[in-house]
Write a protein that holds these residues in place. Structure first.
Motif, PDB file in Angstrom:
ATOM      1  N   PRO A 143       0.827  -1.210   0.000  1.00  0.00           N
ATOM      2  CA  PRO A 143       0.000   0.000   0.000  1.00  0.00           C
ATOM      3  C   PRO A 143       0.863   1.263   0.000  1.00  0.00           C
ATOM      4  O   PRO A 143       2.079   1.198   0.160  1.00  0.00           O
ATOM      5  CB  PRO A 143      -0.791  -0.122   1.314  1.00  0.00           C
ATOM      6  CG  PRO A 143       0.067  -0.955   2.197  1.00  0.00           C
ATOM      7  CD  PRO A 143       0.843  -1.878   1.299  1.00  0.00           C
ATOM      8  N   GLU A 144       0.210   2.399  -0.163  1.00  0.00           N
ATOM      9  CA  GLU A 144       0.939   3.672  -0.175  1.00  0.00           C
ATOM     10  C   GLU A 144       1.582   3.956   1.173  1.00  0.00           C
ATOM     11  O   GLU A 144       2.682   4.494   1.234  1.00  0.00           O
ATOM     12  CB  GLU A 144      -0.002   4.808  -0.562  1.00  0.00           C
ATOM     13  CG  GLU A 144      -0.415   4.776  -2.012  1.00  0.00           C
ATOM     14  CD  GLU A 144      -1.307   5.940  -2.374  1.00  0.00           C
ATOM     15  OE1 GLU A 144      -1.276   6.977  -1.676  1.00  0.00           O
ATOM     16  OE2 GLU A 144      -2.038   5.813  -3.362  1.00  0.00           O
ATOM     17  N   THR A 145       0.890   3.609   2.254  1.00  0.00           N
ATOM     18  CA  THR A 145       1.463   3.763   3.596  1.00  0.00           C
ATOM     19  C   THR A 145       1.568   2.381   4.239  1.00  0.00           C
ATOM     20  O   THR A 145       0.615   1.899   4.847  1.00  0.00           O
ATOM     21  CB  THR A 145       0.590   4.683   4.478  1.00  0.00           C
ATOM     22  OG1 THR A 145      -0.734   4.146   4.512  1.00  0.00           O
ATOM     23  CG2 THR A 145       0.569   6.087   3.943  1.00  0.00           C
TER      24      THR A 145
END
Length: 186
Positions: A54-56
């Motif tokens: 995921p992005e974070t």
């Protein structure tokens, strides 16, 4: 006979080269060895349906203590290359085996479809809590080949050198004449 010796030498030279590849990969990743049965587990983990990064991403220390061995491996991981992930893969195999023991302890029948589905589900949930995603678990065909070389490097090195010696001996033996070849020679 000479052709047979050359063919044996070439095949064994390939085995030796593969074993040397395994030695180099293992030494760069600072991993001792994988047992034969663990190679199958590595391939199973690689084929599991882990989520994409995921992005974070989750920090390993967010859900687990810093003293956890897998957290330590995640914090020391240098990069996402195979050699950078070898210690992580070794840690994943240990967690996978612990998860197997836990499920068997709960009374599930080993290798049944329910067992396999529950094992994969729990393992993926547990590993994503460490911040481990598909980018760290999936192996390309080349990386699977390298893992094979890491696992069987000692065996291939031994038989590679023995076979090359035998192949050279067979190939060169046809160049020499023995006293037994021609009974008229004295």
């Amino acid at each position: 006979m000479k052709k047979l010796g050359v063919i044996i030498t070439i095949i064994c030279a390939i085995f030796t080269a593969i074993s040397i590849l395994g030695i180099v990969v293992a030494n760069k990743g600072k991993v001792e060895t994988f047992e034969t049965y663990q190679l199958g587990e590595v391939y199973k983990i690689s084929d599991m349906a882990f989520p994409e990064l995921p992005e974070t991403p989750v920090e390993p220390t967010a859900n687990h203590p810093k003293s956890d061995s897998l957290v330590q491996i995640m914090l020391k991981k240098t990069d996402d290359s195979l050699t950078g992930r070898l210690r992580l893969i070794e840690g994943l195999v240990k967690k996978y085996e612990a998860q197997e023991v836990q499920l068997v302890g709960e009374g599930m029948k080993r290798f049944s479809p329910e067992y396999n589905a529950e094992l994969e589900k729990r393992f993926i949930e547990d590993m994503t809590s460490y911040g481990i995603y598909k980018n760290l678990t999936s192996l390309t065909l080349w990386e699977k080949f390298c893992m094979f070389a890491v696992t069987y490097r000692s065996l291939m090195l031994i038989f590679g050198f023995l076979g090359m010696g035998l192949g050279v001996a067979i190939a060169s033996s046809s160049n020499f004449e023995s006293d037994l070849d021609d009974p008229n020679k004295k």
